[in-house]
Structures are given as structure tokens and as C-alpha cells.
Design a protein around this motif. Structure first.
Motif, PDB file in Angstrom:
ATOM      1  N   ALA A 159       0.530  -1.300   0.035  1.00 26.53           N
ATOM      2  CA  ALA A 159      -0.125  -0.022  -0.119  1.00 26.53           C
ATOM      3  C   ALA A 159       0.772   1.390  -0.025  1.00 26.53           C
ATOM      4  O   ALA A 159       0.542   2.232  -0.573  1.00 26.53           O
ATOM      5  CB  ALA A 159      -0.830   0.064   0.955  1.00 26.53           C
ATOM      6  N   ALA A 160       2.010   1.173   0.761  1.00 26.92           N
ATOM      7  CA  ALA A 160       2.779   2.444   0.694  1.00 26.92           C
ATOM      8  C   ALA A 160       3.539   2.607  -0.593  1.00 26.92           C
ATOM      9  O   ALA A 160       3.744   3.604  -0.955  1.00 26.92           O
ATOM     10  CB  ALA A 160       3.755   2.185   2.106  1.00 26.92           C
ATOM     11  N   LEU A 161       3.997   1.544  -1.176  1.00 31.43           N
ATOM     12  CA  LEU A 161       4.713   1.487  -2.475  1.00 31.43           C
ATOM     13  C   LEU A 161       3.589   2.001  -3.387  1.00 31.43           C
ATOM     14  O   LEU A 161       4.088   2.775  -4.209  1.00 31.43           O
ATOM     15  CB  LEU A 161       5.122   0.110  -2.923  1.00 31.43           C
ATOM     16  CG  LEU A 161       5.837   0.053  -4.169  1.00 31.43           C
ATOM     17  CD1 LEU A 161       7.138   0.956  -4.152  1.00 31.43           C
ATOM     18  CD2 LEU A 161       6.268  -1.297  -4.533  1.00 31.43           C
ATOM     19  N   LYS A 162       2.330   1.455  -3.449  1.00 25.78           N
ATOM     20  CA  LYS A 162       1.335   2.131  -4.348  1.00 25.78           C
ATOM     21  C   LYS A 162       1.357   3.624  -4.311  1.00 25.78           C
ATOM     22  O   LYS A 162       1.172   4.294  -5.198  1.00 25.78           O
ATOM     23  CB  LYS A 162       0.416   1.384  -4.336  1.00 25.78           C
ATOM     24  CG  LYS A 162      -0.883   1.647  -5.229  1.00 25.78           C
ATOM     25  CD  LYS A 162      -2.032   0.888  -5.268  1.00 25.78           C
ATOM     26  CE  LYS A 162      -3.430   1.202  -6.068  1.00 25.78           C
ATOM     27  NZ  LYS A 162      -4.582   0.452  -5.939  1.00 25.78           N
ATOM     28  N   ALA A 163       1.116   3.918  -3.061  1.00 22.93           N
ATOM     29  CA  ALA A 163       0.809   5.304  -2.558  1.00 22.93           C
ATOM     30  C   ALA A 163       2.103   6.463  -3.137  1.00 22.93           C
ATOM     31  O   ALA A 163       1.769   7.392  -3.857  1.00 22.93           O
ATOM     32  CB  ALA A 163       0.357   5.546  -1.445  1.00 22.93           C
ATOM     33  N   ALA A 164       3.216   5.791  -2.912  1.00 22.24           N
ATOM     34  CA  ALA A 164       4.607   6.696  -3.400  1.00 22.24           C
ATOM     35  C   ALA A 164       4.565   6.458  -4.891  1.00 22.24           C
ATOM     36  O   ALA A 164       4.789   7.846  -5.327  1.00 22.24           O
ATOM     37  CB  ALA A 164       5.628   5.841  -2.513  1.00 22.24           C
ATOM     38  N   HIS A 165       4.235   5.464  -5.574  1.00 25.54           N
ATOM     39  CA  HIS A 165       4.506   5.598  -6.949  1.00 25.54           C
ATOM     40  C   HIS A 165       3.292   6.557  -7.587  1.00 25.54           C
ATOM     41  O   HIS A 165       3.626   7.279  -8.567  1.00 25.54           O
ATOM     42  CB  HIS A 165       4.046   4.039  -7.760  1.00 25.54           C
ATOM     43  CG  HIS A 165       4.560   3.972  -8.914  1.00 25.54           C
ATOM     44  ND1 HIS A 165       5.613   4.339  -9.506  1.00 25.54           N
ATOM     45  CD2 HIS A 165       3.834   3.365  -9.912  1.00 25.54           C
ATOM     46  CE1 HIS A 165       5.725   4.152 -10.724  1.00 25.54           C
ATOM     47  NE2 HIS A 165       4.638   3.575 -10.902  1.00 25.54           N
ATOM     48  N   ALA A 166       2.086   6.511  -7.050  1.00 24.58           N
ATOM     49  CA  ALA A 166       1.208   7.466  -7.615  1.00 24.58           C
ATOM     50  C   ALA A 166       1.516   9.056  -7.366  1.00 24.58           C
ATOM     51  O   ALA A 166       1.340   9.704  -8.279  1.00 24.58           O
ATOM     52  CB  ALA A 166      -0.228   7.109  -6.889  1.00 24.58           C
ATOM     53  N   GLN A 182       7.394   0.912 -14.154  1.00 24.29           N
ATOM     54  CA  GLN A 182       6.918   0.267 -13.059  1.00 24.29           C
ATOM     55  C   GLN A 182       7.890  -0.093 -11.955  1.00 24.29           C
ATOM     56  O   GLN A 182       9.070  -0.186 -12.068  1.00 24.29           O
ATOM     57  CB  GLN A 182       6.510  -1.191 -13.626  1.00 24.29           C
ATOM     58  CG  GLN A 182       5.496  -1.086 -14.718  1.00 24.29           C
ATOM     59  CD  GLN A 182       5.352  -2.443 -15.658  1.00 24.29           C
ATOM     60  OE1 GLN A 182       5.841  -3.577 -15.102  1.00 24.29           O
ATOM     61  NE2 GLN A 182       4.590  -2.534 -16.587  1.00 24.29           N
ATOM     62  N   VAL A 183       7.186   0.044 -10.797  1.00 22.83           N
ATOM     63  CA  VAL A 183       8.125  -0.224  -9.477  1.00 22.83           C
ATOM     64  C   VAL A 183       7.458  -1.391  -8.694  1.00 22.83           C
ATOM     65  O   VAL A 183       6.538  -1.887  -8.617  1.00 22.83           O
ATOM     66  CB  VAL A 183       7.973   0.981  -8.936  1.00 22.83           C
ATOM     67  CG1 VAL A 183       6.609   1.152  -8.359  1.00 22.83           C
ATOM     68  CG2 VAL A 183       8.759   1.092  -7.677  1.00 22.83           C
ATOM     69  N   SER A 184       8.585  -2.115  -8.106  1.00 18.89           N
ATOM     70  CA  SER A 184       8.199  -3.160  -7.122  1.00 18.89           C
ATOM     71  C   SER A 184       9.283  -3.186  -6.135  1.00 18.89           C
ATOM     72  O   SER A 184      10.467  -2.617  -6.264  1.00 18.89           O
ATOM     73  CB  SER A 184       8.317  -4.592  -8.074  1.00 18.89           C
ATOM     74  OG  SER A 184       9.424  -4.667  -8.513  1.00 18.89           O
ATOM     75  N   VAL A 185       9.020  -4.042  -5.201  1.00 16.10           N
ATOM     76  CA  VAL A 185       9.995  -4.283  -4.285  1.00 16.10           C
ATOM     77  C   VAL A 185      10.492  -5.671  -3.697  1.00 16.10           C
ATOM     78  O   VAL A 185       9.367  -6.502  -3.812  1.00 16.10           O
ATOM     79  CB  VAL A 185       9.541  -3.711  -2.822  1.00 16.10           C
ATOM     80  CG1 VAL A 185      10.466  -4.014  -1.428  1.00 16.10           C
ATOM     81  CG2 VAL A 185       9.540  -1.964  -2.807  1.00 16.10           C
ATOM     82  N   THR A 186      11.580  -6.112  -3.737  1.00 15.05           N
ATOM     83  CA  THR A 186      11.838  -7.385  -3.436  1.00 15.05           C
ATOM     84  C   THR A 186      12.808  -7.620  -2.490  1.00 15.05           C
ATOM     85  O   THR A 186      13.765  -7.058  -2.479  1.00 15.05           O
ATOM     86  CB  THR A 186      12.497  -8.189  -4.818  1.00 15.05           C
ATOM     87  OG1 THR A 186      11.632  -8.210  -5.956  1.00 15.05           O
ATOM     88  CG2 THR A 186      12.884  -9.830  -4.548  1.00 15.05           C
ATOM     89  N   GLY A 187      12.302  -8.139  -1.385  1.00 18.58           N
ATOM     90  CA  GLY A 187      13.291  -8.207  -0.098  1.00 18.58           C
ATOM     91  C   GLY A 187      13.270  -6.656   0.461  1.00 18.58           C
ATOM     92  O   GLY A 187      12.357  -6.013   0.844  1.00 18.58           O
ATOM     93  N   ARG A 188      14.596  -6.180   0.606  1.00 17.99           N
ATOM     94  CA  ARG A 188      14.757  -4.807   0.832  1.00 17.99           C
ATOM     95  C   ARG A 188      15.464  -3.918  -0.584  1.00 17.99           C
ATOM     96  O   ARG A 188      16.174  -3.005  -0.290  1.00 17.99           O
ATOM     97  CB  ARG A 188      15.938  -4.615   1.967  1.00 17.99           C
ATOM     98  CG  ARG A 188      15.446  -5.339   3.275  1.00 17.99           C
ATOM     99  CD  ARG A 188      13.980  -4.599   3.955  1.00 17.99           C
ATOM    100  NE  ARG A 188      14.378  -3.296   4.127  1.00 17.99           N
ATOM    101  CZ  ARG A 188      13.541  -2.251   4.422  1.00 17.99           C
ATOM    102  NH1 ARG A 188      12.296  -2.507   4.609  1.00 17.99           N
ATOM    103  NH2 ARG A 188      13.966  -1.108   4.762  1.00 17.99           N
ATOM    104  N   THR A 189      14.920  -4.486  -1.583  1.00 21.39           N
ATOM    105  CA  THR A 189      15.394  -3.728  -2.660  1.00 21.39           C
ATOM    106  C   THR A 189      14.171  -3.116  -3.495  1.00 21.39           C
ATOM    107  O   THR A 189      13.240  -3.738  -3.787  1.00 21.39           O
ATOM    108  CB  THR A 189      16.327  -4.628  -3.676  1.00 21.39           C
ATOM    109  OG1 THR A 189      17.477  -5.283  -3.002  1.00 21.39           O
ATOM    110  CG2 THR A 189      16.751  -3.932  -4.890  1.00 21.39           C
TER     111      THR A 189
END
Length: 389
Positions: free
Chosen positions: A31-38, A56-63
Motif C-alpha cells: 500500500a505504501a509503495l502504491k501510494a508513493a508511486h502514484a 513500473q516499480v516493485s520491491v523484492t526483499g529490501r530492494t
């Protein structure tokens, strides 16, 4: 549908990725990543956006991983945009997306070369040139011309007229004049008196002019007959240049102390995205800008700069004053001439213009005219994007 701007000088088909570790304490929740990307997409595009196929943006582990199209972004742009995401993830309410490092880059490294500036104001440098070449021609408009001495004399008279009406330090003076020799004298007069120059085009709607004068806290208005239609009935703050000249003020330099940090002018934006806003510049910044133009364009003694920009465009000011600071000449080109490309080319040729700045579309029209009727123009043509006020 793509929403982000194309940030690459070498677009190539393909897809690439940029990875950056998430700092400790930064949330990687979906949710935080989606909000930041928007938020980042909205800032980049200037409108609300949640998705863009080019980024496009995603997070894998701590990356944090950005996947982007290389015909839209290059590696450097992707790294910057990743930094925007990290900034928002670390501080969701952050009003500025720039990281501290990029903020320093934007404010300092992109500011251009640092140059030694004299402890003088622009109008004082002009006064120095009056002493050097008083009888040289400083400005030409149509069939009229003024020497350095004449221009300085007119400016000094107008300056004393402003002071006699109570102008104080950093008092705002609206100059509502056509682009003519009196306009040039009026601009210098405001600076000499320690006031703040506020350009107002005579043909603007009365409602807009009234708002600008009110928002700027305008103290006085300097105008001429025929250019005062948008001002309403004259008031005690309205000065007409011909009347001031007739008052018999002394035409010697005033010698008023104007400090580097003192406000020099206010330019109002076009207001295309809302209410027009005033952008202010101090005398030190004004001087730095003028010296940058002198250096970049190689303006020197004996050269002619064409003054073509409307009064409310920021480039009008350097076009007006640069040449007379170094023993050159300003050619003020009237608007009816600009609207006739053939006459414009004739005027530039006859005036032996060395420096000309116009928007790209107008330069294309001038080049087409030169192909139709060749002329030799000793100019350095400078294109300007039409989007900036």
C-alpha cells in the motif's frame, strides 16, 4: 497510456531496470509503495496518475526495483526517479520529492558558472558608460534615437518625478508603456530611484491589470497617453511621462544607494494554470543574469541587440539593458514590425543587429523569408522555448 515525460536524449527501444536498496526504517508495504508511486507519477506528469506502462516499480526483499522503457527514460533519469520514490516512502507527507543531494544539484550545480560581479547595480554600470561615451547612440526605435547622454537625462528626470510623488525604497512602480524609448528610460528611472519595476502591457484586460497592481502593492504607475486605457480613471498615483519631462526636474544622476539584496523587479506569470503569481528578483540576481548574457552571447562595445520580447516576458529586460552596459546599442523593434516578417528582416538588416532572440517558430518564419529574399544578417540568433513566461 504514457503520462511521464521523456527524459532521455538518446531514446532506444527496450526495457531496463534500476535497483536501489531500501534504507532502514523505510516501509516496503504494498500500500505504501502504491501510494508513493502514484505521488511520483503525479509529480512527473502534472496530473493524477496511478500507473504508467513506461515505468513500473516493485520491491523484492529490501530492494526497490524500477523497470522502465529506454525510449522514455535513460539510466540517469531512472536513478533520479528511484530517489523520488525513496523520498516519499521515507516521508509520505513530504511536499518536495527531491532528495537532499538532488536539491543541492538543482540549486547549486545547475546554477551555472560562478562569476565575479562588480559591486555596482545595473543602472550604475549604465551611468559609468554615459561617462565613457556620452554621444554614442544607446537606443534606436523606428526613426528615433537617443544617445547615452539623452537616455540618461530622460531616466534621471523620470526618477526625480517618481521621488517627488513619494516613491520610497522598494516601492513598486508599474510601467505601462509601449516598447519605445520612453519605456527604456522609465525602466532605468525606477532602478535609479530605488523602486521596484513592474511591467504591465498596455493592452492587457483592465481586470487583470487591476489584480496585478493590487497583488504587487503598487505605489505608482508610470504611463503615457494612449497606453492608459486599462488603468481606468487617472489617480494621484498615475504619472504621464510627457508631464514629468515638462516639470523641469534636474537630469543629473541621483546617487541613491541601492543594495545588492534590494528588490529590483517583479514579473507576473501568464496565469495559464491559475491566478498569475509574481516572481521577484533582487539586484544581485539581476546583475548576475545580465553578466551571464553578456558572456554567453559575446555582447560588447559597438554591438546591437534587438529588443523584441513583450514587456511582461522576462527576456525583455536583458534585451533592453545589456548592450548599453558595455558600449553597445539597443534596437527596439515595434510590435507591428514583428508581425510583418519581411519588415522585421529589413529592420534587423538595417539596424545591423548582432544578437537576436526569438521563439523557434518565429525563427523558422525569418529563415523562410531569407530564403525567399536573401539578406546578410550579422546576427547570433538565439531560439527560445515559447512555454516559459
Amino acid at each position: 497510456m504514457e503520462t511521464i515525460p521523456r527524459w532521455t536524449l538518446a531514446p532506444v527501444p527496450g526495457v531496463a531496470e534500476h535497483e536501489v536498496p531500501l534504507p532502514d526504517g523505510v516501509s516496503a508495504e504494498p500500500a505504501a509503495l502504491k501510494a508513493a508511486h502514484a505521488k511520483v507519477l503525479g509529480a512527473l506528469s502534472g496530473e493524477p496518475a496511478e500507473n504508467d506502462p513506461a515505468l513500473q516499480v516493485s520491491v523484492t526483499g529490501r530492494t526497490l526495483r524500477l523497470r522502465y522503457r529506454t525510449d522514455v527514460l535513460d539510466a540517469e533519469a531512472a536513478a533520479r526517479i528511484a530517489g523520488y520514490h525513496l523520498a516519499v516512502l521515507a516521508e509520505p507527507g513530504r511536499p518536495v520529492l527531491l532528495s537532499d543531494a538532488e536539491l543541492r544539484f538543482q540549486l547549486d550545480e545547475l546554477a551555472g558558472p560562478r562569476r565575479e560581479l562588480p559591486d555596482r547595480r545595473v543602472h550604475e554600470l549604465f551611468e559609468d558608460m554615459v561617462e565613457v561615451c556620452p554621444d554614442a547612440v544607446a537606443a534606436v526605435q523606428g526613426g528615433r534615437q537617443w544617445t547615452y547622454r539623452e537616455l540618461n537625462s530622460r531616466a534621471n528626470q523620470l526618477s526625480r518625478g517618481l521621488l517627488s510623488r513619494g516613491l520610497t525604497r522598494e516601492g513598486v512602480v508599474a510601467v505601462v508603456l509601449e516598447r519605445n524609448l520612453d519605456w527604456m528610460a522609465a525602466v532605468l528611472a525606477v532602478f535609479k530611484a530605488g523602486g521596484v519595476y513592474l511591467p504591465v502591457e498596455p493592452h492587457f484586460p483592465a481586470e487583470r491589470v487591476a489584480r496585478v497592481l493590487q497583488r504587487a502593492g503598487c505605489a505608482l504607475v508610470l504611463t503615457e497617453r494612449g497606453s492608459d486605457g486599462s488603468l481606468g480613471d487617472p489617480s494621484d498615483r498615475t504619472l504621464y511621462v510627457d508631464e514629468v519631462y515638462a516639470e523641469g526636474h534636474s537630469d543629473g544622476d541621483l546617487g541613491i544607494t541601492v543594495t545588492p539584496g534590494q528588490l529590483a523587479y517583479i514579473y507576473f506569470t501568464s496565469g495559464s494554470t491559475g491566478e498569475p503569481k509574481g516572481a521577484m528578483c533582487e539586484h544581485a540576481g539581476f546583475l548576475n543574469h545580465v553578466f551571464a548574457k553578456l558572456d554567453d552571447l559575446g555582447i560588447g562595445a559597438g554591438q546591437v541587440v534587438a529588443q523584441t520580447a513583450p514587456q511582461c516576458f522576462d527576456i525583455s529586460l536583458w534585451q533592453l539593458v545589456c548592450a548599453p552596459l558595455v558600449g553597445g546599442r539597443t534596437l527596439l523593434v515595434e510590435q507591428d514590425v514583428i508581425l510583418d516578417v519581411a519588415r522585421f528582416a529589413d529592420t534587423v538588416e538595417a539596424g545591423r543587429v548582432n544578437v537576436l532572440q526569438v521563439v523557434p517558430s518565429y525563427l523558422e518564419a525569418v529563415l523562410a523569408e531569407l530564403e525567399r529574399q536573401p539578406r546578410e544578417l550579422p546576427i547570433c540568433a538565439v531560439c527560445r522555448s515559447p512555454g516559459r513566461p
